[in-house]
Write a protein that holds these residues in place. Structure first.
Motif, PDB file in Angstrom:
ATOM      1  N   GLY A 127       1.108  10.736  42.475  1.00  0.00           N
ATOM      2  CA  GLY A 127       2.111  11.767  42.268  1.00  0.00           C
ATOM      3  C   GLY A 127       1.944  12.602  41.019  1.00  0.00           C
ATOM      4  N   THR A 128       1.276  12.076  40.008  1.00  0.00           N
ATOM      5  CA  THR A 128       1.159  12.820  38.747  1.00  0.00           C
ATOM      6  C   THR A 128      -0.014  13.797  38.722  1.00  0.00           C
ATOM      7  OG1 THR A 128      -0.108  10.977  37.808  1.00  0.00           O
ATOM      8  CG2 THR A 128       2.265  11.029  37.374  1.00  0.00           C
ATOM      9  N   ALA A 129      -0.967  13.656  39.610  1.00  0.00           N
ATOM     10  CA  ALA A 129      -2.196  14.451  39.540  1.00  0.00           C
ATOM     11  C   ALA A 129      -1.931  15.945  39.731  1.00  0.00           C
ATOM     12  CB  ALA A 129      -3.198  13.950  40.584  1.00  0.00           C
ATOM     13  N   ILE A 130      -1.328  16.306  40.849  1.00  0.00           N
ATOM     14  CA  ILE A 130      -1.131  17.729  41.141  1.00  0.00           C
ATOM     15  C   ILE A 130      -0.075  18.364  40.230  1.00  0.00           C
ATOM     16  CG2 ILE A 130      -0.306  19.344  42.907  1.00  0.00           C
ATOM     17  CD1 ILE A 130      -1.918  17.751  44.926  1.00  0.00           C
ATOM     18  N   PRO A 131       1.057  17.702  39.936  1.00  0.00           N
ATOM     19  CA  PRO A 131       1.980  18.302  38.956  1.00  0.00           C
ATOM     20  C   PRO A 131       1.324  18.573  37.603  1.00  0.00           C
ATOM     21  CG  PRO A 131       3.107  16.593  40.166  1.00  0.00           C
ATOM     22  CD  PRO A 131       1.662  16.517  40.573  1.00  0.00           C
ATOM     23  N   THR A 132       0.426  17.687  37.159  1.00  0.00           N
ATOM     24  CA  THR A 132      -0.284  17.921  35.904  1.00  0.00           C
ATOM     25  C   THR A 132      -1.172  19.159  35.992  1.00  0.00           C
ATOM     26  OG1 THR A 132      -0.303  15.548  35.401  1.00  0.00           O
ATOM     27  CG2 THR A 132      -1.893  16.931  34.227  1.00  0.00           C
ATOM     28  N   TYR A 133      -1.887  19.279  37.104  1.00  0.00           N
ATOM     29  CA  TYR A 133      -2.728  20.469  37.320  1.00  0.00           C
ATOM     30  C   TYR A 133      -1.883  21.735  37.354  1.00  0.00           C
ATOM     31  CZ  TYR A 133      -5.320  23.967  39.978  1.00  0.00           C
ATOM     32  OH  TYR A 133      -5.894  25.133  40.400  1.00  0.00           O
ATOM     33  N   ALA A 134      -0.747  21.686  38.070  1.00  0.00           N
ATOM     34  CA  ALA A 134       0.112  22.861  38.181  1.00  0.00           C
ATOM     35  C   ALA A 134       0.689  23.257  36.826  1.00  0.00           C
ATOM     36  CB  ALA A 134       1.242  22.585  39.172  1.00  0.00           C
ATOM     37  N   ALA A 135       1.068  22.257  36.025  1.00  0.00           N
ATOM     38  CA  ALA A 135       1.629  22.549  34.696  1.00  0.00           C
ATOM     39  C   ALA A 135       0.596  23.230  33.811  1.00  0.00           C
ATOM     40  CB  ALA A 135       2.127  21.259  34.053  1.00  0.00           C
ATOM     41  N   LEU A 136      -0.662  22.801  33.881  1.00  0.00           N
ATOM     42  CA  LEU A 136      -1.717  23.414  33.076  1.00  0.00           C
ATOM     43  C   LEU A 136      -2.058  24.809  33.575  1.00  0.00           C
ATOM     44  CD1 LEU A 136      -4.092  20.332  32.655  1.00  0.00           C
ATOM     45  CD2 LEU A 136      -2.586  21.342  30.912  1.00  0.00           C
ATOM     46  N   ARG A 137      -2.005  24.998  34.878  1.00  0.00           N
ATOM     47  CA  ARG A 137      -2.381  26.293  35.447  1.00  0.00           C
ATOM     48  C   ARG A 137      -1.279  27.338  35.284  1.00  0.00           C
ATOM     49  NH1 ARG A 137      -3.968  27.531  41.815  1.00  0.00           N
ATOM     50  NH2 ARG A 137      -3.986  29.806  41.603  1.00  0.00           N
ATOM     51  N   LEU A 138      -0.034  26.932  35.518  1.00  0.00           N
ATOM     52  CA  LEU A 138       1.062  27.896  35.508  1.00  0.00           C
ATOM     53  C   LEU A 138       1.787  27.974  34.171  1.00  0.00           C
ATOM     54  CD1 LEU A 138       2.558  27.116  39.033  1.00  0.00           C
ATOM     55  CD2 LEU A 138       0.984  28.954  38.398  1.00  0.00           C
ATOM     56  N   ARG A 139       1.644  26.947  33.383  1.00  0.00           N
ATOM     57  CA  ARG A 139       2.262  26.880  32.056  1.00  0.00           C
ATOM     58  C   ARG A 139       3.751  27.208  32.131  1.00  0.00           C
ATOM     59  NH1 ARG A 139      -1.779  26.130  28.394  1.00  0.00           N
ATOM     60  NH2 ARG A 139      -3.881  26.605  29.146  1.00  0.00           N
ATOM     61  N   GLY A 140       4.212  28.234  31.446  1.00  0.00           N
ATOM     62  CA  GLY A 140       5.638  28.505  31.358  1.00  0.00           C
ATOM     63  C   GLY A 140       6.273  29.001  32.637  1.00  0.00           C
ATOM     64  N   ARG A 141       5.461  29.313  33.653  1.00  0.00           N
ATOM     65  CA  ARG A 141       6.009  29.856  34.907  1.00  0.00           C
ATOM     66  C   ARG A 141       6.335  28.781  35.932  1.00  0.00           C
ATOM     67  NH1 ARG A 141       1.429  33.074  37.075  1.00  0.00           N
ATOM     68  NH2 ARG A 141       0.185  31.591  35.849  1.00  0.00           N
ATOM     69  N   LEU A 142       6.015  27.527  35.646  1.00  0.00           N
ATOM     70  CA  LEU A 142       6.146  26.481  36.656  1.00  0.00           C
ATOM     71  C   LEU A 142       7.594  26.256  37.069  1.00  0.00           C
ATOM     72  CD1 LEU A 142       4.836  24.317  38.391  1.00  0.00           C
ATOM     73  CD2 LEU A 142       5.014  22.738  36.464  1.00  0.00           C
ATOM     74  N   ALA A 143       8.511  26.128  36.115  1.00  0.00           N
ATOM     75  CA  ALA A 143       9.904  25.824  36.440  1.00  0.00           C
ATOM     76  C   ALA A 143      10.517  26.893  37.331  1.00  0.00           C
ATOM     77  CB  ALA A 143      10.709  25.669  35.156  1.00  0.00           C
ATOM     78  N   ALA A 144      10.280  28.161  37.001  1.00  0.00           N
ATOM     79  CA  ALA A 144      10.837  29.251  37.803  1.00  0.00           C
ATOM     80  C   ALA A 144      10.261  29.247  39.219  1.00  0.00           C
ATOM     81  CB  ALA A 144      10.555  30.588  37.124  1.00  0.00           C
ATOM     82  N   ARG A 145       9.017  28.870  39.340  1.00  0.00           N
ATOM     83  CA  ARG A 145       8.380  28.843  40.655  1.00  0.00           C
ATOM     84  C   ARG A 145       8.903  27.694  41.522  1.00  0.00           C
ATOM     85  NH1 ARG A 145       1.913  29.797  41.438  1.00  0.00           N
ATOM     86  NH2 ARG A 145       1.727  29.193  43.641  1.00  0.00           N
ATOM     87  N   LEU A 146       9.239  26.578  40.883  1.00  0.00           N
ATOM     88  CA  LEU A 146       9.686  25.410  41.637  1.00  0.00           C
ATOM     89  C   LEU A 146      11.167  25.449  42.001  1.00  0.00           C
ATOM     90  CD1 LEU A 146       7.860  22.484  39.772  1.00  0.00           C
ATOM     91  CD2 LEU A 146       7.090  23.783  41.764  1.00  0.00           C
ATOM     92  N   ARG A 147      11.955  26.170  41.226  1.00  0.00           N
ATOM     93  CA  ARG A 147      13.404  26.121  41.395  1.00  0.00           C
ATOM     94  C   ARG A 147      13.871  26.450  42.825  1.00  0.00           C
ATOM     95  NH1 ARG A 147      14.489  29.296  37.505  1.00  0.00           N
ATOM     96  NH2 ARG A 147      14.335  27.660  35.933  1.00  0.00           N
ATOM     97  N   PRO A 148      13.352  27.496  43.483  1.00  0.00           N
ATOM     98  CA  PRO A 148      13.864  27.831  44.821  1.00  0.00           C
ATOM     99  C   PRO A 148      13.534  26.796  45.894  1.00  0.00           C
ATOM    100  CG  PRO A 148      12.728  29.708  43.814  1.00  0.00           C
ATOM    101  CD  PRO A 148      12.400  28.498  42.993  1.00  0.00           C
TER     102      PRO A 148
END
Length: 284
Positions: free
Chosen positions: A187-208
Motif C-alpha cells: 500500500g505504501t509504494a504507489i502513494p509514495t511515488y504519487a507524493a514525489l511526483r505531484l508534490r503539493g498538488r496531491l491532496a487537491a487531486r485526491l479530494r474529489p
C-alpha cells in the motif's frame, strides 16, 4: 476444502469484484491507485499492530509479493483504460487459476479427487468462455489487442503473487501478521511515488475521489485477506479457481452498473461455472 473455507473464498470473490468495479469508475488512474494504496496501508497497519512481527525467513516472500502487487495494480488500471470492464476482467481473472493450478499440481505436488478436478476444469473453461465473449463483445470487427495483452499480463501477475503468498503464508504459519505487513508494503509504494511526483498538488487531486478510492483499498484488503486465510486451510489450486467466481459478480456489475451487454454466451459460461463450483464443494 471445507464449506466454511469455500464460503470465505466466495465472499472474497464478491468483495474483489466490487473493489475492481470501484477502481474502474475512477478516471484518475494515479489518484485512484494512490487512494487504494492508502486504504490498504492503513488497514494493513492495524492488522500488523495486532500480530507478532513475521520471522526473518518470511520477509523475502513479503517483499517479492509487494513488488508483484504493485505491478498487478499498474497492469490492472492500464487494462481498464484500454478496454471495457466486462472484457478485461474475465481475461485477467481467467489466466491466473490456470497457471496456479498447473504450478500447484506439477511443482508443489498437490492432488485432488476426480470430482474436484472436473469442477476445476469446468470453472476454468467458463472463465475462458467469458474472456472470449469479452474479446468478441468489445469489437466485432477487430479485437482490441492492447487491452487483451494487458489483461493477460494482469492475470500473470495475479498468478505470480498468488503462488508467492501461498508459500509465504504457510511459511509464516500465522495469517494475520503476513496479511498486515503485505498490505503495508504493497500500500505504501504507489502513494509514495504519487507524493514525489505531484508534490503539493496531491491532496487537491485526491479530494474529489477520496471516498470511493479509500473504500476500494479497504475492500481489497478484506478480499485478499480472506483468500490468504483460505490458503492456509486448503490446497492452492481449488482456492485460486474458486476465487475467480468473482467474474460472475463482475459480469453482473458490468451489466447493471456500466450498462454493458450480458449476452447468451455469458449465461452459458455462468451456468458452467456454477456447475463446476458445485462439484468442487461436493468433495468437501
Amino acid at each position: 476444502m471445507t464449506p466454511l473455507v469455500a464460503l470465505v473464498v466466495l465472499l472474497a470473490a464478491v468483495t474483489h469484484a466490487s473493489w475492481n468495479a470501484i477502481t474502474h469508475r475512477i478516471k484518475d488512474e494515479l489518484g485512484g491507485l494512490t487512494l487504494v494504496g492508502i486504504g490498504r496501508a492503513a488497514s494493513g497497519a492495524l492488522l500488523a499492530a495486532a500480530a507478532p512481527l513475521p520471522a526473518a525467513d518470511v520477509w523475502p516472500f513479503l517483499i517479492a509479493s509487494g513488488v508483484l502487487h504493485v505491478g498487478y495494480q499498474v497492469a490492472l488500471i492500464t487494462s481498464f483504460r484500454l478496454g471495457d470492464f466486462g472484457q478485461v476482467y474475465p481475461i485477467a481473472r481467467g489466466v491466473s487459476p490456470t497457471v496456479v493450478t498447473l504450478f500447484a499440481i506439477f511443482v508443489l505436488g498437490e492432488r485432488m479427487g476426480t470430482a474436484a478436478t472436473v469442477g476445476m476444469v469446468l470453472v476454468t473453461s467458463s472463465l475462458v468462455g467469458l474472456a472470449l465473449w469479452g474479446v468478441r463483445g468489445r469489437s466485432r470487427h477487430r479485437p482490441q489487442w492492447p487491452a487483451i495483452a494487458m489483461a493477460a499480463t494482469t492475470g500473470l501477475t495475479i498468478a505470480a503473487y498468488t503462488l508467492v503468498d501461498g508459500v509465504g503464508i504457510r511459511t509464516a504459519g500465522a495469517a494475520l501478521g503476513y496479511i498486515g505487513w503485505l498490505m503495508v508494503l504493497d500500500g505504501t509504494a504507489i502513494p509514495t511515488y504519487a507524493a514525489l511526483r505531484l508534490r503539493g498538488r496531491l491532496a487537491a487531486r485526491l479530494r474529489p475521489i477520496a471516498a470511493p478510492g479509500l473504500l476500494g483499498g479497504v475492500l481489497s484488503v478484506v478480499s485478499y485477506g480472506l483468500v490468504l486465510w483460505a490458503q492456509t486451510r486448503a490446497p492452492l489450486a481449488p482456492v485460486a479457481v474458486l476465487r475467480e467466481s468473482s467474474v460472475i459478480v463482475g459480469a453482473a456489475i458490468s451489466v447493471f452498473l456500466f450498462k454493458e451487454r450480458f449476452g447468451g454466451a455469458r449465461i452459458v459460461a455462468a451456468s458452467v461455472m456454477m456447475t463446476g463450483i458445485a462439484l468442487m464443494l461436493a468433495t468437501t
